[in-house]
Scaffold this motif. Structure first.
Motif, PDB file in Angstrom:
ATOM      1  N   LEU A 149      24.838 -31.318 -14.146  1.00  0.00           N
ATOM      2  CA  LEU A 149      25.952 -30.600 -14.754  1.00  0.00           C
ATOM      3  C   LEU A 149      25.985 -30.814 -16.264  1.00  0.00           C
ATOM      4  N   HIS A 150      25.725 -32.052 -16.711  1.00  0.00           N
ATOM      5  CA  HIS A 150      25.701 -32.325 -18.153  1.00  0.00           C
ATOM      6  C   HIS A 150      24.639 -31.465 -18.845  1.00  0.00           C
ATOM      7  N   VAL A 151      23.466 -31.377 -18.215  1.00  0.00           N
ATOM      8  CA  VAL A 151      22.377 -30.604 -18.807  1.00  0.00           C
ATOM      9  C   VAL A 151      22.774 -29.136 -18.932  1.00  0.00           C
ATOM     10  N   VAL A 152      23.405 -28.596 -17.888  1.00  0.00           N
ATOM     11  CA  VAL A 152      23.834 -27.200 -17.918  1.00  0.00           C
ATOM     12  C   VAL A 152      24.814 -26.970 -19.069  1.00  0.00           C
ATOM     13  N   VAL A 153      25.798 -27.856 -19.216  1.00  0.00           N
ATOM     14  CA  VAL A 153      26.787 -27.708 -20.284  1.00  0.00           C
ATOM     15  C   VAL A 153      26.120 -27.802 -21.649  1.00  0.00           C
ATOM     16  N   LEU A 154      25.183 -28.753 -21.813  1.00  0.00           N
ATOM     17  CA  LEU A 154      24.518 -28.923 -23.097  1.00  0.00           C
ATOM     18  C   LEU A 154      23.622 -27.743 -23.447  1.00  0.00           C
ATOM     19  N   LEU A 155      23.147 -27.024 -22.441  1.00  0.00           N
ATOM     20  CA  LEU A 155      22.355 -25.826 -22.696  1.00  0.00           C
ATOM     21  C   LEU A 155      23.247 -24.613 -22.974  1.00  0.00           C
ATOM     22  N   VAL A 156      24.373 -24.555 -22.284  1.00  0.00           N
ATOM     23  CA  VAL A 156      25.265 -23.400 -22.415  1.00  0.00           C
ATOM     24  C   VAL A 156      25.914 -23.360 -23.799  1.00  0.00           C
ATOM     25  N   ILE A 157      26.323 -24.514 -24.314  1.00  0.00           N
ATOM     26  CA  ILE A 157      27.057 -24.536 -25.581  1.00  0.00           C
ATOM     27  C   ILE A 157      26.237 -23.939 -26.724  1.00  0.00           C
ATOM     28  N   PRO A 158      25.003 -24.385 -27.003  1.00  0.00           N
ATOM     29  CA  PRO A 158      24.248 -23.764 -28.106  1.00  0.00           C
ATOM     30  C   PRO A 158      23.915 -22.297 -27.831  1.00  0.00           C
ATOM     31  N   ALA A 159      23.731 -21.950 -26.535  1.00  0.00           N
ATOM     32  CA  ALA A 159      23.463 -20.549 -26.224  1.00  0.00           C
ATOM     33  C   ALA A 159      24.659 -19.681 -26.601  1.00  0.00           C
ATOM     34  N   PHE A 160      25.869 -20.135 -26.286  1.00  0.00           N
ATOM     35  CA  PHE A 160      27.072 -19.379 -26.636  1.00  0.00           C
ATOM     36  C   PHE A 160      27.273 -19.330 -28.149  1.00  0.00           C
ATOM     37  N   VAL A 161      26.930 -20.422 -28.842  1.00  0.00           N
ATOM     38  CA  VAL A 161      27.032 -20.435 -30.305  1.00  0.00           C
ATOM     39  C   VAL A 161      26.119 -19.366 -30.907  1.00  0.00           C
ATOM     40  N   LEU A 162      24.860 -19.304 -30.426  1.00  0.00           N
ATOM     41  CA  LEU A 162      23.903 -18.336 -30.959  1.00  0.00           C
ATOM     42  C   LEU A 162      24.316 -16.900 -30.632  1.00  0.00           C
TER      43      LEU A 162
END
Length: 268
Positions: A13-26
């Motif tokens: 779950l941590h990995v998913v959140v850490l991937l989602v955040i920069p994707a949403f920023v971009l």
């Protein structure tokens, strides 16, 4: 109490959140960039449409600058009806039809291609449309300056085998090779003609300037709001898991919350 955060399920779950955040920023940054680009384009086109007309020769040399799209221009000369063309696949108000292109020969011997307007298609694909002829003699036209078309800019694919006098693209380089005089690098959507009178093709509507990228701004804000939703949901799940574990540790039997208690006596 928070050692559960190091279990495989929570690490995933941590990995998913850490991937989602920069994707949403971009994604948000990309939408904001599109907003700025479309807003600048909308402002530029609006200003060009409102600007006083200038001689077409001052803007349309070998090519037209992107910033001069839809600039009001004037030109004086005589139409060369023998070199006129029809542009296929140009619907207007939901109706199939053609644009009518006619070279206007200027005083210096060069010519500018004038889109005199739109005519409806014939009864069948092979039926030529009815095209009002251009006026004879000297005329002065006013219109919107346009850039030469390409397959990329128009989304229209060129193909051979068209009827004589018809094209799919207003490609000024290709059209200019067929003409006995030099063609300016931009063409003109006709809005006014003097002298006027007589039947004429329907005018081509002015471009829809639109909202200037307002939807892109809303989408950008939305993507960044999703960052807060993702982080807030992640934190909420952690707090709920920790609360459940504290409740389970506080039970007399030390079981997890929600587990049924074992009976201490049996009926005979």
């Amino acid at each position: 109490m928070y050692r559960f955060l190091l279990t495989p399920r929570w690490i995933a779950l941590h990995v998913v959140v850490l991937l989602v955040i920069p994707a949403f920023v971009l994604l948000g940054q990309w939408q904001f960039g599109r907003f700025e680009e479309r807003s600048a384009n909308s402002e530029r086109v609006t200003a060009n449409l409102a600007a006083p007309p200038v001689p077409v020769e001052s803007l349309a040399g070998p090519a037209v600058k992107e910033d001069d799209r839809y600039r009001a221009v004037t030109a004086s000369g005589s139409y060369d009806a023998a070199q006129g063309l029809l542009v296929r696949r140009r619907p207007q108000e939901g109706r199939p039809g053609f644009y009518v292109l006619t070279p206007l020969v200027l005083a210096d011997g060069r010519a500018v291609l004038v889109n005199r307007g739109w005519v409806k298609a014939g009864a069948t694909a092979d039926t030529p449309p009815e095209v009002p002829p251009p006026p004879t003699g000297q005329v002065t036209v006013t219109g919107r300056l346009r850039l030469s078309e390409t397959e990329e800019s128009s989304g229209i694919r060129e193909r051979p085998g068209l009827p004589a006098g018809q094209v799919l693209l207003i490609d000024l380089d290709a059209i200019g090779k067929r003409l006995p005089y030099e063609l300016l690098g931009g063409y003109v959507d006709l809005t006014e003609q003097r002298p006027g009178g007589g039947p004429a093709p329907e005018p081509v509507p002015a471009p829809d300037v639109g909202a200037g990228g307002g939807l892109n701004l809303a989408y950008g804000v939305q993507w960044w709001l999703f960052i807060g939703v993702a982080v807030g949901g992640w934190a909420l799940l952690i707090r709920r898991e920790a609360a459940d574990r504290r409740a389970g540790a506080a039970r007399p039997d030390g079981g997890e919350a929600g587990e049924p208690e074992e009976t201490s006596a049996h009926t005979g």
